[in-house]
Design an enzyme around this catalytic site. Sequence first.
Site, short mmCIF file in Angstrom:
data_model
loop_
_atom_site.label_atom_id
_atom_site.label_comp_id
_atom_site.label_asym_id
_atom_site.label_seq_id
_atom_site.Cartn_x
_atom_site.Cartn_y
_atom_site.Cartn_z
N GLU A 1 6.49 -3.89 4.36
CA GLU A 1 5.20 -3.49 4.96
C GLU A 1 4.22 -4.59 4.58
O GLU A 1 3.74 -4.64 3.45
CB GLU A 1 4.74 -2.14 4.39
CG GLU A 1 5.64 -0.96 4.72
CD GLU A 1 5.50 -0.49 6.16
OE1 GLU A 1 4.60 -0.97 6.87
OE2 GLU A 1 6.33 0.33 6.58
N PRO B 1 4.43 -1.31 -9.78
CA PRO B 1 3.08 -1.30 -9.19
C PRO B 1 2.39 -2.64 -9.46
O PRO B 1 2.85 -3.42 -10.28
CB PRO B 1 2.38 -0.18 -9.95
CG PRO B 1 3.06 -0.13 -11.28
CD PRO B 1 4.48 -0.61 -11.07
N VAL C 1 4.47 -13.10 0.06
CA VAL C 1 5.39 -12.59 -0.97
C VAL C 1 6.57 -11.87 -0.30
O VAL C 1 7.72 -12.02 -0.71
CB VAL C 1 4.67 -11.67 -1.98
CG1 VAL C 1 5.66 -11.01 -2.94
CG2 VAL C 1 3.63 -12.47 -2.78
N GLY C 2 6.31 -11.13 0.76
CA GLY C 2 7.38 -10.42 1.47
C GLY C 2 8.47 -11.37 1.95
O GLY C 2 9.66 -11.08 1.85
N CYS D 1 -4.32 -2.91 5.13
CA CYS D 1 -3.53 -3.73 6.05
C CYS D 1 -3.80 -3.35 7.50
O CYS D 1 -3.56 -4.14 8.40
CB CYS D 1 -2.05 -3.54 5.74
SG CYS D 1 -1.62 -1.80 5.66
N ARG E 1 4.87 6.91 -0.56
CA ARG E 1 5.45 6.68 0.77
C ARG E 1 6.88 6.14 0.65
O ARG E 1 7.68 6.25 1.57
CB ARG E 1 4.56 5.65 1.48
CG ARG E 1 4.37 5.89 2.93
CD ARG E 1 3.16 5.19 3.47
NE ARG E 1 3.27 3.75 3.51
CZ ARG E 1 2.46 2.98 4.24
NH1 ARG E 1 1.50 3.52 4.96
NH2 ARG E 1 2.58 1.68 4.23
N GLU F 1 -5.93 -12.51 7.75
CA GLU F 1 -6.46 -11.25 7.24
C GLU F 1 -7.69 -11.52 6.37
O GLU F 1 -7.60 -12.26 5.39
CB GLU F 1 -5.37 -10.64 6.34
CG GLU F 1 -5.07 -9.23 6.59
CD GLU F 1 -3.97 -8.74 5.64
OE1 GLU F 1 -3.44 -9.49 4.80
OE2 GLU F 1 -3.66 -7.55 5.76
N ARG G 1 -13.02 1.04 5.86
CA ARG G 1 -12.33 1.87 4.86
C ARG G 1 -11.89 0.96 3.71
O ARG G 1 -11.42 -0.15 3.94
CB ARG G 1 -11.12 2.54 5.50
CG ARG G 1 -10.43 3.54 4.60
CD ARG G 1 -9.60 4.50 5.41
NE ARG G 1 -8.46 3.83 6.01
CZ ARG G 1 -7.19 4.11 5.72
NH1 ARG G 1 -6.91 5.03 4.83
NH2 ARG G 1 -6.21 3.49 6.32
P1 NAP Z 1 0.77 -9.20 -3.04
O1 NAP Z 1 0.05 -10.23 -3.80
O2 NAP Z 1 1.85 -9.61 -2.13
O3 NAP Z 1 1.34 -8.18 -4.13
C1 NAP Z 1 2.06 -7.02 -3.78
C2 NAP Z 1 3.00 -6.67 -4.91
O4 NAP Z 1 3.95 -7.72 -5.06
C3 NAP Z 1 2.31 -6.54 -6.26
O5 NAP Z 1 2.96 -5.55 -7.01
C4 NAP Z 1 2.55 -7.90 -6.89
O6 NAP Z 1 2.52 -7.87 -8.29
C5 NAP Z 1 3.96 -8.17 -6.40
N1 NAP Z 1 4.37 -9.55 -6.44
C6 NAP Z 1 3.62 -10.66 -6.31
N2 NAP Z 1 4.40 -11.76 -6.41
C7 NAP Z 1 5.67 -11.33 -6.61
C8 NAP Z 1 6.94 -11.96 -6.80
N3 NAP Z 1 7.06 -13.28 -6.80
N4 NAP Z 1 8.03 -11.18 -7.00
C9 NAP Z 1 7.93 -9.85 -7.00
N5 NAP Z 1 6.76 -9.18 -6.83
C10 NAP Z 1 5.65 -9.92 -6.63
O7 NAP Z 1 -0.22 -8.30 -2.18
P2 NAP Z 1 -1.55 -7.58 -2.66
O8 NAP Z 1 -2.63 -8.60 -2.76
O9 NAP Z 1 -1.28 -6.73 -3.85
O10 NAP Z 1 -1.82 -6.58 -1.45
C11 NAP Z 1 -2.53 -6.94 -0.32
C12 NAP Z 1 -1.59 -7.24 0.83
O11 NAP Z 1 -0.77 -6.11 1.06
C13 NAP Z 1 -2.32 -7.48 2.13
O12 NAP Z 1 -1.73 -8.56 2.82
C14 NAP Z 1 -2.11 -6.18 2.90
O13 NAP Z 1 -2.18 -6.31 4.29
C15 NAP Z 1 -0.75 -5.80 2.44
N6 NAP Z 1 -0.52 -4.36 2.64
C16 NAP Z 1 0.33 -3.98 3.63
C17 NAP Z 1 0.54 -2.62 3.88
C18 NAP Z 1 1.45 -2.16 4.97
O14 NAP Z 1 1.80 -0.99 4.98
N7 NAP Z 1 1.87 -3.02 5.89
C19 NAP Z 1 -0.13 -1.67 3.10
C20 NAP Z 1 -0.99 -2.09 2.09
C21 NAP Z 1 -1.16 -3.45 1.87
P3 NAP Z 1 1.18 -8.15 -9.14
O15 NAP Z 1 0.05 -7.52 -8.40
O16 NAP Z 1 1.49 -7.48 -10.43
O17 NAP Z 1 1.05 -9.63 -9.23
#
Ligand code: NAP
Length: 528
Positions: free
Chosen positions: A297, A223, A279-280, A331, A207, A428, A325
């Site tokens: 996102e 990733p 994190v965002g 999300c 995407r 969430e 799902r």
């Molecule tokens: P996450 O913990 O925020 O991780 C997302 C990505 O960020 C991973 O690659 C992670 O790396 C990386 N990351 C973590 N800390 C970082 C830092 N300090 N600097 C740079 N990168 C960092 O989220 P997740 O648990 O993987 O995913 C679940 C979340 O994603 C949920 O809140 C969900 O709602 C959201 N999401 C949103 C969408 C949308 O389109 N809005 C779609 C899908 C998911 P590592 O995993 O290697 O630690």
Amino acid sequence: MVIGAAARVAIGGCRKLVSSHTSLLLVSSQCRQMSMDAQSVSEKLRSSGLLRTQGLIGGKWLDSYDNKTIKVNNPATGEIIADVACMGTKETNDAIASSYEAFTSWSRLTAGERSKVLRRWYDLLIAHKEELGQLITLEQGKPLKEAIGEVAYGASFIEYYAEEAKRVYGDIIPPNLSDRRLLVLKQPVGVVGAITPWNFPLAMITRKVGPALASGCTVVVKPSELTPLTALAAAELALQAGVPPGALNVVMGNAPEIGDALLTSPQVRKITFTGSTAVGKKLMAAAAPTVKKVSLELGGNAPSIVFDDADLDVAVKGTLAAKFRNSGQTCVCANRVLVQDGIYDKFAEAFSEAVQKLEVGDGFRDGTTQGPLINDAAVQKVETFVQDAVSKGAKIIIGGKRHSLGMTFYEPTVIRDVSDNMIMSKEEIFGPVAPLIRFKTEEDAIRIANDTIAGLAAYIFTNSVQRSWRVFEALEYGLVGVNEGLISTEVAPFGGVKQSGLGREGSKYGMDEYLEIKYVCLGDMNRH
Ligand code: NAP
């Protein structure tokens, strides 16, 4: 042979168990019956060249400088699938440098030339959809059918942007002075850093990478460490399709180091992130010193609103799809099911009956509709939310505990009498738990639905056209499904408002995120 769950230890910044060699560690399942064992899946993937364990930098597959690795495990069994390179600052800087160099030639290709490469990549993704689906199930856990569905969905972004590459039009503006001509060019932003989560190991990458490459940008993808194998396989197919060295790089491992390198580099002109809101926010702040473009996102807290005048079957089917799902780990999953007084009991009964029929199990087992959660921390979070709700008066209709399969399997759960003082109404859940919240009037439903910092997806179930218009106009959300629980598609814009994010992915709008607008004023045009 290594059997057993990887210990979660912090070594050299990589959160999972780290070892000093990069060989592939394959095991067969001894803990659980699988229709297709991990060994044969891995063999097939290896023979097709899709089981990659090194990072991709400048068109070369590379180990990390210090040879550290990170273990990737199957959440359904705890088996270790592979050891992949655990990369950090140095490797990311190399990837940025190669992307920066590749940008000059890739951006100068015609749109038609870039389009052909993307089309070939799409064809390869589809040709390998079974293997890619198996890889997703292996490292992420979702049922194989759903995983293959993700491949089709993920690939669709590459096809769509292969087509859209040719439609990046500028503008000619009627001039303000007679001796001037004014025009607008759209040009690629430059090097893009793309950070993606584990819940859609392919689609969240395509995407971003689809529109980035189509517009002429080059990309460094990071990733999740939990699901790097799908990203690496997709990158291998991109190379086979003719994506030139450096145009697409993949580094994984130490997330903060990789993130910092991408954010501090003045050569990286855009950060696109999908993941948690926490994190965002950090990334957005860290992008400020170099004033990068940012697309986010982030997390959601989707309401699924069932009105008295809804068709019960449609509401049950739509909410079931929106909630369960990927075992509730998306999300856009319905996080709160708001049900109107008059239909509440009927809906609770019919919905619980439908949830009862969901089949929990290993994603490779035929008939499984609910795989495991990604890790134990995810299950513990769900347990905390359920305990909190029950302690404050909510009642479990079905489920409510870990599944007898063990590991990270959780029973599909329906809880009634949930109210706004419970954690699951505010945050969430990211698991297979559906909280039912009662409301009286349309105004109440809108107020409850909007009472959150999130604003990604919302769903409405009603047979009244007038009501649906009133409600979807009033909802503070980026996406609304009316009598439909599955609404994501490559042809429509995906993204949130409020703290669910910035920007849109997919559709013609998704292309804008990777383009700069340049205004050109030609003066002295009356001279002969
Ligand atoms: P996450 O913990 O925020 O991780 C997302 C990505 O960020 C991973 O690659 C992670 O790396 C990386 N990351 C973590 N800390 C970082 C830092 N300090 N600097 C740079 N990168 C960092 O989220 P997740 O648990 O993987 O995913 C679940 C979340 O994603 C949920 O809140 C969900 O709602 C959201 N999401 C949103 C969408 C949308 O389109 N809005 C779609 C899908 C998911 P590592 O995993 O290697 O630690």
